[in-house]
Write a protein that holds these residues in place. Structure first.
Motif, PDB file in Angstrom:
ATOM      1  N   GLN A  36       0.862  -1.185   0.000  1.00 31.08           N
ATOM      2  CA  GLN A  36       0.000   0.000   0.000  1.00 31.08           C
ATOM      3  C   GLN A  36       0.890   1.224   0.000  1.00 31.08           C
ATOM      4  O   GLN A  36       1.705   1.397   0.898  1.00 31.08           O
ATOM      5  CB  GLN A  36      -0.915  -0.028   1.225  1.00 31.08           C
ATOM      6  N   GLU A  37       0.720   2.075  -0.987  1.00 24.42           N
ATOM      7  CA  GLU A  37       1.582   3.246  -1.167  1.00 24.42           C
ATOM      8  C   GLU A  37       1.307   4.344  -0.138  1.00 24.42           C
ATOM      9  O   GLU A  37       2.225   4.960   0.380  1.00 24.42           O
ATOM     10  CB  GLU A  37       1.392   3.805  -2.582  1.00 24.42           C
ATOM     11  N   ALA A  38       0.027   4.601   0.153  1.00 24.40           N
ATOM     12  CA  ALA A  38      -0.332   5.715   1.038  1.00 24.40           C
ATOM     13  C   ALA A  38      -1.315   5.239   2.111  1.00 24.40           C
ATOM     14  O   ALA A  38      -2.017   4.252   1.892  1.00 24.40           O
ATOM     15  CB  ALA A  38      -0.953   6.850   0.218  1.00 24.40           C
ATOM     16  N   PRO A  39      -1.376   5.839   3.251  1.00 26.68           N
ATOM     17  CA  PRO A  39      -0.712   7.085   3.618  1.00 26.68           C
ATOM     18  C   PRO A  39       0.771   6.897   3.936  1.00 26.68           C
ATOM     19  O   PRO A  39       1.540   7.856   3.874  1.00 26.68           O
ATOM     20  CB  PRO A  39      -1.474   7.558   4.848  1.00 26.68           C
ATOM     21  N   ILE A  40       1.180   5.675   4.276  1.00 22.07           N
ATOM     22  CA  ILE A  40       2.585   5.363   4.533  1.00 22.07           C
ATOM     23  C   ILE A  40       2.902   4.121   3.702  1.00 22.07           C
ATOM     24  O   ILE A  40       2.181   3.126   3.794  1.00 22.07           O
ATOM     25  CB  ILE A  40       2.831   5.059   6.028  1.00 22.07           C
ATOM     26  N   PRO A  41       3.954   4.135   2.883  1.00 20.97           N
ATOM     27  CA  PRO A  41       4.282   2.938   2.104  1.00 20.97           C
ATOM     28  C   PRO A  41       4.562   1.745   3.027  1.00 20.97           C
ATOM     29  O   PRO A  41       5.377   1.852   3.941  1.00 20.97           O
ATOM     30  CB  PRO A  41       5.538   3.342   1.335  1.00 20.97           C
ATOM     31  N   GLU A  42       3.842   0.647   2.803  1.00 22.88           N
ATOM     32  CA  GLU A  42       4.043  -0.528   3.659  1.00 22.88           C
ATOM     33  C   GLU A  42       3.542  -1.800   2.999  1.00 22.88           C
ATOM     34  O   GLU A  42       2.614  -1.781   2.202  1.00 22.88           O
ATOM     35  CB  GLU A  42       3.377  -0.341   5.015  1.00 22.88           C
ATOM     36  N   PHE A  43       4.202  -2.915   3.372  1.00 21.15           N
ATOM     37  CA  PHE A  43       3.758  -4.247   2.980  1.00 21.15           C
ATOM     38  C   PHE A  43       2.833  -4.762   4.069  1.00 21.15           C
ATOM     39  O   PHE A  43       3.117  -4.609   5.263  1.00 21.15           O
ATOM     40  CB  PHE A  43       4.952  -5.201   2.821  1.00 21.15           C
ATOM     41  N   GLN A  44       1.727  -5.396   3.654  1.00 22.95           N
ATOM     42  CA  GLN A  44       0.730  -5.889   4.598  1.00 22.95           C
ATOM     43  C   GLN A  44       0.223  -7.257   4.165  1.00 22.95           C
ATOM     44  O   GLN A  44       0.341  -7.626   2.998  1.00 22.95           O
ATOM     45  CB  GLN A  44      -0.487  -4.952   4.628  1.00 22.95           C
ATOM     46  N   LEU A  45      -0.404  -7.955   5.116  1.00 23.07           N
ATOM     47  CA  LEU A  45      -1.210  -9.099   4.745  1.00 23.07           C
ATOM     48  C   LEU A  45      -2.465  -8.535   4.091  1.00 23.07           C
ATOM     49  O   LEU A  45      -3.040  -7.561   4.585  1.00 23.07           O
ATOM     50  CB  LEU A  45      -1.611  -9.920   5.974  1.00 23.07           C
ATOM     51  N   PRO A  46      -2.916  -9.120   2.980  1.00 27.82           N
ATOM     52  CA  PRO A  46      -4.134  -8.627   2.344  1.00 27.82           C
ATOM     53  C   PRO A  46      -5.338  -8.815   3.261  1.00 27.82           C
ATOM     54  O   PRO A  46      -5.465  -9.820   3.953  1.00 27.82           O
ATOM     55  CB  PRO A  46      -4.266  -9.504   1.098  1.00 27.82           C
ATOM     56  N   ALA A 127       9.196 -11.927   3.710  1.00 27.07           N
ATOM     57  CA  ALA A 127       7.957 -11.365   4.257  1.00 27.07           C
ATOM     58  C   ALA A 127       8.054 -11.173   5.769  1.00 27.07           C
ATOM     59  O   ALA A 127       7.514 -10.211   6.317  1.00 27.07           O
ATOM     60  CB  ALA A 127       6.767 -12.258   3.903  1.00 27.07           C
ATOM     61  N   LEU A 128       8.763 -12.082   6.445  1.00 25.13           N
ATOM     62  CA  LEU A 128       8.934 -11.944   7.897  1.00 25.13           C
ATOM     63  C   LEU A 128       9.703 -10.672   8.262  1.00 25.13           C
ATOM     64  O   LEU A 128       9.611 -10.194   9.385  1.00 25.13           O
ATOM     65  CB  LEU A 128       9.635 -13.174   8.482  1.00 25.13           C
ATOM     66  N   VAL A 129      10.437 -10.129   7.308  1.00 20.05           N
ATOM     67  CA  VAL A 129      11.174  -8.877   7.508  1.00 20.05           C
ATOM     68  C   VAL A 129      10.381  -7.687   6.958  1.00 20.05           C
ATOM     69  O   VAL A 129      10.317  -6.635   7.586  1.00 20.05           O
ATOM     70  CB  VAL A 129      12.556  -8.947   6.819  1.00 20.05           C
ATOM     71  N   GLN A 130       9.773  -7.856   5.785  1.00 23.76           N
ATOM     72  CA  GLN A 130       9.153  -6.742   5.066  1.00 23.76           C
ATOM     73  C   GLN A 130       7.775  -6.335   5.576  1.00 23.76           C
ATOM     74  O   GLN A 130       7.393  -5.178   5.430  1.00 23.76           O
ATOM     75  CB  GLN A 130       9.043  -7.064   3.569  1.00 23.76           C
ATOM     76  N   LEU A 131       7.006  -7.274   6.131  1.00 26.81           N
ATOM     77  CA  LEU A 131       5.677  -6.906   6.628  1.00 26.81           C
ATOM     78  C   LEU A 131       5.836  -5.839   7.702  1.00 26.81           C
ATOM     79  O   LEU A 131       6.582  -6.016   8.663  1.00 26.81           O
ATOM     80  CB  LEU A 131       4.929  -8.121   7.173  1.00 26.81           C
ATOM     81  N   THR A 132       5.152  -4.743   7.542  1.00 29.85           N
ATOM     82  CA  THR A 132       5.325  -3.583   8.412  1.00 29.85           C
ATOM     83  C   THR A 132       4.762  -3.809   9.807  1.00 29.85           C
ATOM     84  O   THR A 132       5.345  -3.378  10.795  1.00 29.85           O
ATOM     85  CB  THR A 132       4.653  -2.356   7.760  1.00 29.85           C
ATOM     86  N   SER A 134       3.831  -5.730  13.143  1.00 32.95           N
ATOM     87  CA  SER A 134       4.384  -6.844  13.933  1.00 32.95           C
ATOM     88  C   SER A 134       3.364  -7.958  14.145  1.00 32.95           C
ATOM     89  O   SER A 134       3.733  -9.126  14.251  1.00 32.95           O
ATOM     90  CB  SER A 134       4.911  -6.336  15.279  1.00 32.95           C
ATOM     91  N   GLY A 135       2.081  -7.640  14.185  1.00 33.96           N
ATOM     92  CA  GLY A 135       1.042  -8.665  14.296  1.00 33.96           C
ATOM     93  C   GLY A 135       0.992  -9.528  13.043  1.00 33.96           C
ATOM     94  O   GLY A 135       0.857 -10.751  13.121  1.00 33.96           O
ATOM     95  N   ASP A 136       1.110  -8.896  11.869  1.00 32.20           N
ATOM     96  CA  ASP A 136       1.158  -9.649  10.607  1.00 32.20           C
ATOM     97  C   ASP A 136       2.351 -10.596  10.600  1.00 32.20           C
ATOM     98  O   ASP A 136       2.233 -11.766  10.214  1.00 32.20           O
ATOM     99  CB  ASP A 136       1.272  -8.704   9.409  1.00 32.20           C
ATOM    100  N   ARG A 137       3.511 -10.101  11.041  1.00 29.75           N
ATOM    101  CA  ARG A 137       4.720 -10.945  11.070  1.00 29.75           C
ATOM    102  C   ARG A 137       4.528 -12.131  12.021  1.00 29.75           C
ATOM    103  O   ARG A 137       4.919 -13.259  11.703  1.00 29.75           O
ATOM    104  CB  ARG A 137       5.939 -10.122  11.474  1.00 29.75           C
TER     105      ARG A 137
END
Length: 145
Positions: A36-46, A127-132, A134-137
C-alpha cells in the motif's frame, strides 16, 4: 484475552473498534502480500475491515480480491490480535480487531481493484522482515510452524 501488537494505547484517546479479516496467502515458500503506497508505504497481509452487515468470510474474499486481484481458498483460522492505531485515510483512532486466516491463492483474475495497492509475491523469509505490522509478522510465523 487477545494479544496486542504495535503502538501502545494512548491515555485519554478514544478508539473506535474496527473488526477486520486478513489472510496469510501461501504458495509453497512464497507469500502473497499487498503493498500500500499511502498514507505510509508498507507491505501488509491482504485484508481489511468488515463492512456493516457483512459476514467475515465474505469480507475476507472481497478484501483480498480488491487488494491483490486473486481469488482464494481458505484453509483455517490462524488467530487474532488487537492493534491500536490512527488511520489517517479515515481520520480515525481505531482499535483494530484483526482475525487472520491461512489461505492459498487459487486464481488471479487481474490487478488489484483498490487504488494504491499492488500485489507482491515474496519469500516467506523476506515477508517476515518486510511486513510492516508486527502482528502480521507474528501470524505469518505461526502459519509457517
Amino acid at each position: 484475552m487477545i494479544r496486542r501488537f504495535g503502538e501502545t494505547v494512548k491515555a485519554g484517546q478514544r478508539y473506535r473498534r474496527r473488526p477486520g479479516v486478513y489472510a496469510v496467502l501461501l504458495d509453497g515458500d512464497a507469500v502473497l502480500t499487498t503493498f500500500q503506497e499511502a498514507p505510509i508505504p508498507e507491505f501488509q497481509l491482504p485484508g481489511g475491515g468488515i463492512d456493516r452487515g457483512e459476514q467475515p468470510i465474505a469480507a475476507l474474499h472481497r478484501e483480498v480480491f480488491e487488494e491483490t486481484g486473486w481469488k482464494i481458498d481458505i484453509t483455517r483460522r490462524l488467530g487474532a490480535f488487537r492493534r491500536f492505531t490512527y488511520m489517517p485515510e479515515y481520520d480515525l483512532w481505531a482499535e483494530k480487531l484483526c482475525t487472520i486466516y491461512l489461505a492459498r491463492p487459487v486464481l488471479r483474475l487481474g490487478p488489484p481493484t483498490e487504488a494504491g495497492h499492488e500485489a507482491v509475491w515474496m519469500s516467506a523469509a523476506e515477508a517476515l522482515v518486510q511486513l510492516t505490522n508486527s502482528g502480521d509478522r507474528a501470524m505469518l510465523a505461526r502459519a509457517l510452524t
